[in-house]
Design a protein around this motif. Structure first.
Motif, PDB file in Angstrom:
ATOM      1  N   MET A  92     -12.482  59.058  12.336  1.00  0.00           N
ATOM      2  CA  MET A  92     -11.191  60.111  11.684  1.00  0.00           C
ATOM      3  C   MET A  92     -10.089  60.170  11.732  1.00  0.00           C
ATOM      4  O   MET A  92      -9.407  60.403  12.719  1.00  0.00           O
ATOM      5  CB  MET A  92     -12.597  61.467  11.882  1.00  0.00           C
ATOM      6  CG  MET A  92     -13.957  61.305  12.266  1.00  0.00           C
ATOM      7  SD  MET A  92     -14.756  60.497  10.578  1.00  0.00           S
ATOM      8  CE  MET A  92     -15.213  58.750  10.801  1.00  0.00           C
ATOM      9  N   LEU A 137     -17.995  57.332  16.529  1.00  0.00           N
ATOM     10  CA  LEU A 137     -17.468  57.231  15.342  1.00  0.00           C
ATOM     11  C   LEU A 137     -15.900  58.218  15.415  1.00  0.00           C
ATOM     12  O   LEU A 137     -15.218  58.131  14.526  1.00  0.00           O
ATOM     13  CB  LEU A 137     -18.157  57.864  13.847  1.00  0.00           C
ATOM     14  CG  LEU A 137     -19.213  57.278  13.235  1.00  0.00           C
ATOM     15  CD1 LEU A 137     -20.359  57.914  12.370  1.00  0.00           C
ATOM     16  CD2 LEU A 137     -18.678  55.875  12.804  1.00  0.00           C
ATOM     17  N   ILE A 138     -16.018  59.169  16.159  1.00  0.00           N
ATOM     18  CA  ILE A 138     -15.166  60.415  16.504  1.00  0.00           C
ATOM     19  C   ILE A 138     -13.324  59.339  15.916  1.00  0.00           C
ATOM     20  O   ILE A 138     -13.011  59.514  15.469  1.00  0.00           O
ATOM     21  CB  ILE A 138     -14.941  61.091  18.069  1.00  0.00           C
ATOM     22  CG1 ILE A 138     -15.763  61.701  17.829  1.00  0.00           C
ATOM     23  CG2 ILE A 138     -14.228  61.193  17.912  1.00  0.00           C
ATOM     24  CD1 ILE A 138     -16.614  62.576  19.149  1.00  0.00           C
ATOM     25  N   ALA A 168     -17.040  63.589  12.133  1.00  0.00           N
ATOM     26  CA  ALA A 168     -17.640  61.845  12.360  1.00  0.00           C
ATOM     27  C   ALA A 168     -19.298  62.683  12.441  1.00  0.00           C
ATOM     28  O   ALA A 168     -20.118  61.656  12.109  1.00  0.00           O
ATOM     29  CB  ALA A 168     -17.310  62.012  13.925  1.00  0.00           C
ATOM     30  N   SER A 204     -22.334  60.475  10.737  1.00  0.00           N
ATOM     31  CA  SER A 204     -23.464  60.140  11.094  1.00  0.00           C
ATOM     32  C   SER A 204     -24.386  60.197  10.397  1.00  0.00           C
ATOM     33  O   SER A 204     -25.190  59.644  10.355  1.00  0.00           O
ATOM     34  CB  SER A 204     -22.847  60.746  12.542  1.00  0.00           C
ATOM     35  OG  SER A 204     -24.390  60.032  13.139  1.00  0.00           O
TER      36      SER A 204
END
Length: 165
Positions: free
Chosen positions: A87, A83-84, A98, A102
């Protein structure tokens, strides 16, 4: 009382011992919130502790992290790395956002307002509170419990270099 809402504690709020001790006591039984962090956040805590102004030894910094792992085993967030890149906040703090996304966390506690602007948090349903505002919020939820916990703080920090770091 057991509060199960999580809050990610950013690396900047864990090195100052009086602040960290206060925040962590609020997460002990009776728990007012669930602290959350990641290995990346703890790596930053370690770097901060061994640098200015704290100048702890690597062994002291490691002991602090190990103590947190022992006392709050449910705090560790894993698997957020994919997910980083999604962002949009400051690149050096995207891992924090992230991790919050999560884990389903809706709150990040940080001094660092400029790297976590509301416009980048709102799409994820996440709020940022400063480390002085967060305890006030907890007090509004449970004034008696917060007052008792604060009375017990003071002369010795539970998570400090003396006993735990």
């Amino acid at each position: 009382m057991k509060a199960d809402y999580p809050a990610v504690l950013d690396a900047c709020v864990l090195p100052p011992m009086p602040l960290a001790d206060t925040l962590l006591r609020m997460a002990e039984t009776p728990r007012l919130y669930l602290p959350k962090w990641s290995n990346e956040i703890m790596a930053e805590v370690t770097r901060n502790l061994t640098g200015e102004p704290w100048k702890k030894t690597p062994a002291q910094a490691k002991h602090r992290v190990d103590t947190l792992r022992a006392h709050f085993p449910e705090a560790w967030i894993e698997g957020f790395e994919p997910l980083i890149d999604l962002m949009k906040n400051d690149p050096k703090d995207r891992h924090v956002l992230a991790a919050a996304v999560s884990s389903g966390t809706k709150l990040i506690v940080t001094y660092n307002a400029k790297d976590f602007p509301a416009s980048f948090l709102q799409p994820w349903g996440i709020e940022r509170k400063g480390p002085s505002t967060f305890p006030i919020h907890l007090y509004e939820l449970a004034p008696g419990i917060v007052a008792r916990k604060l009375r017990r703080t003071g002369s010795k920090h539970r998570y400090s270099a003396g006993r735990f770091a």
